[in-house]
Design a protein around this motif. Structure first.
Motif, short mmCIF file in Angstrom:
data_model
loop_
_atom_site.label_atom_id
_atom_site.label_comp_id
_atom_site.label_asym_id
_atom_site.label_seq_id
_atom_site.Cartn_x
_atom_site.Cartn_y
_atom_site.Cartn_z
N GLY A 3 -25.53 73.53 -31.95
CA GLY A 3 -25.15 74.47 -31.07
C GLY A 3 -24.27 73.88 -30.51
O GLY A 3 -23.17 74.73 -29.87
N THR A 17 -28.46 83.53 -31.05
CA THR A 17 -26.65 82.83 -30.68
C THR A 17 -26.14 84.42 -30.11
O THR A 17 -26.33 85.71 -30.71
CB THR A 17 -26.65 82.20 -31.50
N ASP A 18 -25.22 83.70 -29.73
CA ASP A 18 -24.17 85.41 -28.96
C ASP A 18 -22.34 84.56 -30.04
O ASP A 18 -22.18 83.58 -28.87
CB ASP A 18 -23.75 85.45 -27.80
N ALA A 19 -22.28 84.70 -31.08
CA ALA A 19 -21.49 84.36 -31.62
C ALA A 19 -20.73 84.80 -32.33
O ALA A 19 -21.09 85.73 -33.17
CB ALA A 19 -22.12 82.79 -32.54
N GLY A 57 -18.42 80.24 -30.01
CA GLY A 57 -20.07 80.98 -29.17
C GLY A 57 -20.81 80.24 -28.86
O GLY A 57 -20.39 78.91 -28.62
N LYS A 58 -22.17 80.06 -28.88
CA LYS A 58 -23.04 80.05 -27.56
C LYS A 58 -24.46 80.32 -27.93
O LYS A 58 -24.67 81.37 -28.21
CB LYS A 58 -22.72 80.68 -26.10
N VAL A 59 -25.45 79.16 -27.05
CA VAL A 59 -26.93 79.48 -27.99
C VAL A 59 -27.48 79.47 -26.51
O VAL A 59 -26.81 79.31 -25.58
CB VAL A 59 -27.39 78.12 -28.19
N VAL A 99 -20.36 81.64 -37.11
CA VAL A 99 -21.85 81.56 -37.40
C VAL A 99 -21.46 80.43 -38.83
O VAL A 99 -22.72 79.59 -39.04
CB VAL A 99 -22.25 83.10 -37.45
N LEU A 108 -21.36 75.68 -32.95
CA LEU A 108 -21.14 77.11 -32.34
C LEU A 108 -20.06 77.47 -30.89
O LEU A 108 -19.10 78.12 -31.33
CB LEU A 108 -22.87 78.08 -31.42
N LEU A 136 -32.96 79.55 -32.71
CA LEU A 136 -31.66 79.82 -31.89
C LEU A 136 -31.39 80.93 -31.97
O LEU A 136 -31.41 82.27 -33.13
CB LEU A 136 -30.70 79.27 -32.26
N SER A 178 -32.83 78.76 -27.35
CA SER A 178 -32.90 77.70 -28.37
C SER A 178 -34.48 77.37 -28.31
O SER A 178 -35.73 77.11 -26.86
CB SER A 178 -32.55 76.75 -28.87
#
Length: 118
Positions: free
Chosen positions: A27, A65-67, A35-37, A72, A30, A63, A40
């Motif tokens: 995390g 994620t928004d990345a 990015g961000k988690v 990634v 990222l 997980l 999880s």
């Protein structure tokens, strides 16, 4: 940014805290790359259908994620190089589902299963 879901399996001889530490570690990888988690989940130790690196069981982690894609790719690269991670699966999704994943739900709460015929 694109949304992704990742599942990775780590070695069975890790402790639960070490396996959960891997989730935090990836995390931060990222986050360092923009990015961000989003969410999880630690699914625990599960028996696998076949042996991977002479292991019959493994710690499963999930997980959301928004990345961006480069973040990634860097996280996946580090996962594949990490000695404790045995398998990695990443899927790009249109949107994250609310609530816990199917693995974390109780069997009674899953409404999408059909009745078995006798």
């Amino acid at each position: 940014m694109p949304l992704y879901e990742h599942v990775f399996i780590s070695r069975q001889d890790l402790s639960n805290t070490q396996a959960e530490g891997l989730i935090e570690h990836f995390g931060t990888v990222l986050a360092d790359n923009g990015g961000k988690v989003v969410d999880s989940e630690y699914w625990g130790v599960k028996t696998m259908a076949y042996k991977i690196n002479k292991n019959r069981k493994g710690h499963y982690a999930f997980l959301k994620t928004d990345a961006p894609a480069p973040a990634v790719q860097e996280m996946e690269r580090l996962m594949r190089l990490h000695d404790d991670v045995m398998r990695v699966l990443t899927i790009k999704v249109e949107g994250h589902e609310d609530g816990p994943s199917v693995q974390m739900q109780k069997r009674d709460d899953r409404g999408d299963r059909r009745e078995r015929r006798s």
